[in-house]
Design a protein around this motif. Structure first.
Motif, PDB file in Angstrom:
ATOM      1  N   THR A  42      86.483  46.507  36.942  1.00 19.51           N
ATOM      2  CA  THR A  42      86.067  45.282  37.627  1.00 19.51           C
ATOM      3  C   THR A  42      86.082  45.562  39.119  1.00 19.51           C
ATOM      4  N   ILE A  43      84.942  45.361  39.780  1.00 20.18           N
ATOM      5  CA  ILE A  43      84.826  45.673  41.204  1.00 20.18           C
ATOM      6  C   ILE A  43      85.297  44.506  42.058  1.00 20.18           C
ATOM      7  N   ASN A  44      86.182  44.807  42.987  1.00 17.54           N
ATOM      8  CA  ASN A  44      86.585  43.846  44.018  1.00 17.54           C
ATOM      9  C   ASN A  44      86.056  44.377  45.336  1.00 17.54           C
ATOM     10  N   GLN A  45      85.017  43.724  45.861  1.00 18.17           N
ATOM     11  CA  GLN A  45      84.362  44.215  47.073  1.00 18.17           C
ATOM     12  C   GLN A  45      84.959  43.567  48.316  1.00 18.17           C
ATOM     13  N   ILE A  46      85.309  44.394  49.300  1.00 14.16           N
ATOM     14  CA  ILE A  46      85.842  43.929  50.582  1.00 14.16           C
ATOM     15  C   ILE A  46      84.973  44.494  51.696  1.00 14.16           C
ATOM     16  N   VAL A  47      84.600  43.659  52.637  1.00 10.50           N
ATOM     17  CA  VAL A  47      83.801  44.096  53.784  1.00 10.50           C
ATOM     18  C   VAL A  47      84.712  44.276  54.991  1.00 10.50           C
ATOM     19  N   ASP A  48      84.685  45.493  55.563  1.00 17.21           N
ATOM     20  CA  ASP A  48      85.485  45.807  56.742  1.00 17.21           C
ATOM     21  C   ASP A  48      84.602  46.584  57.726  1.00 17.21           C
ATOM     22  N   PRO A  49      84.064  45.897  58.747  1.00 15.89           N
ATOM     23  CA  PRO A  49      83.178  46.572  59.705  1.00 15.89           C
ATOM     24  C   PRO A  49      83.839  47.763  60.396  1.00 15.89           C
ATOM     25  N   GLY A  50      85.163  47.792  60.391  1.00 16.21           N
ATOM     26  CA  GLY A  50      85.874  48.893  61.034  1.00 16.21           C
ATOM     27  C   GLY A  50      85.645  50.234  60.366  1.00 16.21           C
ATOM     28  N   LEU A  51      85.122  50.236  59.140  1.00 12.57           N
ATOM     29  CA  LEU A  51      84.848  51.504  58.457  1.00 12.57           C
ATOM     30  C   LEU A  51      83.603  52.190  59.007  1.00 12.57           C
ATOM     31  N   VAL A  52      82.784  51.441  59.750  1.00 13.10           N
ATOM     32  CA  VAL A  52      81.547  51.931  60.379  1.00 13.10           C
ATOM     33  C   VAL A  52      80.466  52.184  59.325  1.00 13.10           C
ATOM     34  N   GLY A  53      80.781  52.968  58.312  1.00 17.06           N
ATOM     35  CA  GLY A  53      79.832  53.269  57.240  1.00 17.06           C
ATOM     36  C   GLY A  53      80.566  53.922  56.090  1.00 17.06           C
ATOM     37  N   GLY A  54      79.836  54.179  54.996  1.00 18.44           N
ATOM     38  CA  GLY A  54      80.477  54.770  53.832  1.00 18.44           C
ATOM     39  C   GLY A  54      81.304  53.756  53.068  1.00 18.44           C
ATOM     40  N   VAL A  55      82.069  54.234  52.067  1.00 21.49           N
ATOM     41  CA  VAL A  55      82.889  53.347  51.258  1.00 21.49           C
ATOM     42  C   VAL A  55      84.265  53.963  51.017  1.00 21.49           C
ATOM     43  N   ARG A  56      85.207  53.075  50.756  1.00 19.72           N
ATOM     44  CA  ARG A  56      86.561  53.481  50.377  1.00 19.72           C
ATOM     45  C   ARG A  56      86.874  52.802  49.056  1.00 19.72           C
ATOM     46  N   VAL A  57      87.279  53.567  48.056  1.00 11.53           N
ATOM     47  CA  VAL A  57      87.550  53.029  46.725  1.00 11.53           C
ATOM     48  C   VAL A  57      89.007  53.267  46.374  1.00 11.53           C
ATOM     49  N   GLN A  58      89.675  52.212  45.903  1.00 10.33           N
ATOM     50  CA  GLN A  58      91.054  52.354  45.431  1.00 10.33           C
ATOM     51  C   GLN A  58      91.151  51.834  44.017  1.00 10.33           C
ATOM     52  N   ILE A  59      91.653  52.684  43.125  1.00 12.80           N
ATOM     53  CA  ILE A  59      91.897  52.322  41.738  1.00 12.80           C
ATOM     54  C   ILE A  59      93.335  52.698  41.426  1.00 12.80           C
ATOM     55  N   ASP A  84      88.238  58.120  49.674  1.00 11.64           N
ATOM     56  CA  ASP A  84      87.864  57.631  51.006  1.00 11.64           C
ATOM     57  C   ASP A  84      86.672  58.411  51.541  1.00 11.64           C
ATOM     58  N   GLY A  85      85.500  57.792  51.489  1.00 10.77           N
ATOM     59  CA  GLY A  85      84.290  58.406  52.041  1.00 10.77           C
ATOM     60  C   GLY A  85      83.771  57.646  53.241  1.00 10.77           C
ATOM     61  N   SER A  86      84.671  56.919  53.912  1.00 13.60           N
ATOM     62  CA  SER A  86      84.239  56.105  55.050  1.00 13.60           C
ATOM     63  C   SER A  86      84.014  56.972  56.284  1.00 13.60           C
ATOM     64  N   ILE A  87      83.088  56.543  57.122  1.00 16.10           N
ATOM     65  CA  ILE A  87      82.817  57.265  58.371  1.00 16.10           C
ATOM     66  C   ILE A  87      84.024  57.205  59.298  1.00 16.10           C
ATOM     67  N   ALA A  88      84.728  56.080  59.293  1.00 15.40           N
ATOM     68  CA  ALA A  88      85.901  55.941  60.159  1.00 15.40           C
ATOM     69  C   ALA A  88      86.929  57.024  59.852  1.00 15.40           C
ATOM     70  N   THR A  89      87.159  57.285  58.571  1.00 12.69           N
ATOM     71  CA  THR A  89      88.128  58.313  58.188  1.00 12.69           C
ATOM     72  C   THR A  89      87.628  59.702  58.555  1.00 12.69           C
ATOM     73  N   ARG A  90      86.316  59.935  58.375  1.00  8.90           N
ATOM     74  CA  ARG A  90      85.757  61.237  58.747  1.00  8.90           C
ATOM     75  C   ARG A  90      85.901  61.489  60.246  1.00  8.90           C
TER      76      ARG A  90
END
Length: 265
Positions: free
Chosen positions: A226-243, A249-255
Motif C-alpha cells: 500500500t503506497i503512502n505518498q508524501i510530497v517534500d520539495p526539499g528532495l529537489v527530485g527523485g524519490v525516497r522509499v521506506q518499507i 533513497d534515490g533523491s537528488i538531495a541525498t545525491r
C-alpha cells in the motif's frame, strides 16, 4: 519489543483469526473501550499484566469487569490478552489496541482502504498546526476533540476509520498524532495482507508512476504493498522509499549531500 510480547501478539492474532466472521466493527470498538478502561486504572493494568498471578484469577477479573460492557467476541479476545504473558504493562495496552485495530480492519468492506483514509487525515493534520494542537493538547476537553473529529470525518470516511481516529485521539498514550495514525495504518495494512511503502518525492507522482513503482516494489518484496505518498520539495527530485526498516533513497538531495561529502573528504 520483548520476546514475551512477540509471542503474546502472535497468540492474540491467532485468536482473532479463529473468530472469523463473528468479528465486526463493534468488536474493535469494544476492545478500544477496554483498552481505555485498563489504561486509566493502574490497579487493573497491573493485575492483568502480572504473569506471576494465577491465570484463572486474571480471567475471572476480566469477566467481572467487562462481561456486561463488551461484545462476546471482544470479551473472548480480551481474555486471550489477559491469559498470555506480556513484557510490560505498556505492551499489554498496546496489544489490546492492536487487537482493536485488527478487528476494525477485518470488518471493513473490500472496497474500503482504511490505510489511505488514515494517511489522508495524517497529511491534513501535519499541514495544519492549529488542527494538530486542537487534537492533541492536554488542556483540551476530550468531548471537544471528539466533536472536532466527527465534524472533520463523519460521512467522509468509513465507519472503521472514524472509530480508529476517535480512539487514538482519546488514548494517545504520549504519542504524537502523526505517529498514532501511521502506526494504525501499518497495523491495518498488515491485517489486510499488505505492507506500507512510504514514497517521498519532490512533487506528487502521477497515478501511472505510482502504479509502476508499486508493481516493481511488490515484485521485489514478494507481497502486496500500500503506497503512502508524501510530497517534500526539499528532495529537489527523485524519490525516497521506506518499507519497514528498508530505505531506498534515490533523491537528488541525498545525491548532492553525498557529493558534497566526497568533495569535502
Amino acid at each position: 519489543m520483548g520476546s514475551a510480547t512477540r509471542e503474546a501478539l502472535a497468540s492474540s492474532r491467532d485468536a482473532l483469526a479463529a473468530l472469523g466472521s463473528s468479528v465486526d466493527l463493534a468488536t474493535g470498538e469494544s476492545l478500544f473501550t477496554a483498552g481505555r478502561v485498563v489504561g486509566e486504572s493502574s490497579q487493573l493494568r497491573s493485575a492483568l499484566a502480572d504473569s506471576s498471578s494465577d491465570e484463572k484469577a486474571r480471567l475471572a477479573l476480566v469477566e467481572r469487569v467487562f462481561s456486561s460492557a463488551l461484545t462476546p467476541s471482544a470479551l473472548v479476545l480480551l481474555k486471550k490478552a489477559a491469559s498470555v504473558r506480556w513484557s510490560s504493562q505498556g505492551d499489554l495496552l498496546a496489544g489490546i489496541e492492536e487487537l482493536g485495530l485488527r478487528a476494525a480492519a477485518a470488518s471493513a468492506p473490500r472496497n474500503v482502504s482504511i490505510e489511505s483514509e488514515l494517511f489522508a487525515f495524517a497529511a491534513a493534520v501535519s499541514s495544519d498546526a492549529g488542527l494538530e494542537l486542537a487534537l492533541t493538547s492536554k488542556l483540551g476537553r476530550a468531548d471537544a476533540k471528539l466533536d472536532l473529529v466527527d465534524a472533520l470525518l463523519a460521512g467522509k470516511v468509513s465507519a472503521q476509520t472514524l472509530a480508529i481516529v476517535r480512539h487514538l485521539v482519546r488514548q494517545p498514550r504520549g504519542r504524537r498524532i502523526g505517529q498514532l495514525l501511521r502506526h494504525a495504518a501499518s497495523v491495518v495494512a498488515d491485517q489486510s495482507g499488505t505492507t506500507i511503502a512510504t514514497v517521498t518525492s519532490a512533487a506528487e507522482l502521477a497515478p501511472a508512476q505510482l502504479e509502476r513503482l508499486n508493481q516493481s516494489l511488490a515484485a521485489r518484496y514478494g507481497r502486496e504493498l500500500t503506497i503512502n505518498q508524501i510530497v517534500d520539495p526539499g528532495l529537489v527530485g527523485g524519490v525516497r522509499v521506506q518499507i519497514g526498516d528498508d530505505v531506498i533513497d534515490g533523491s537528488i538531495a541525498t545525491r548532492l549531500k553525498d557529493l558534497r561529502l566526497q568533495l569535502a573528504g
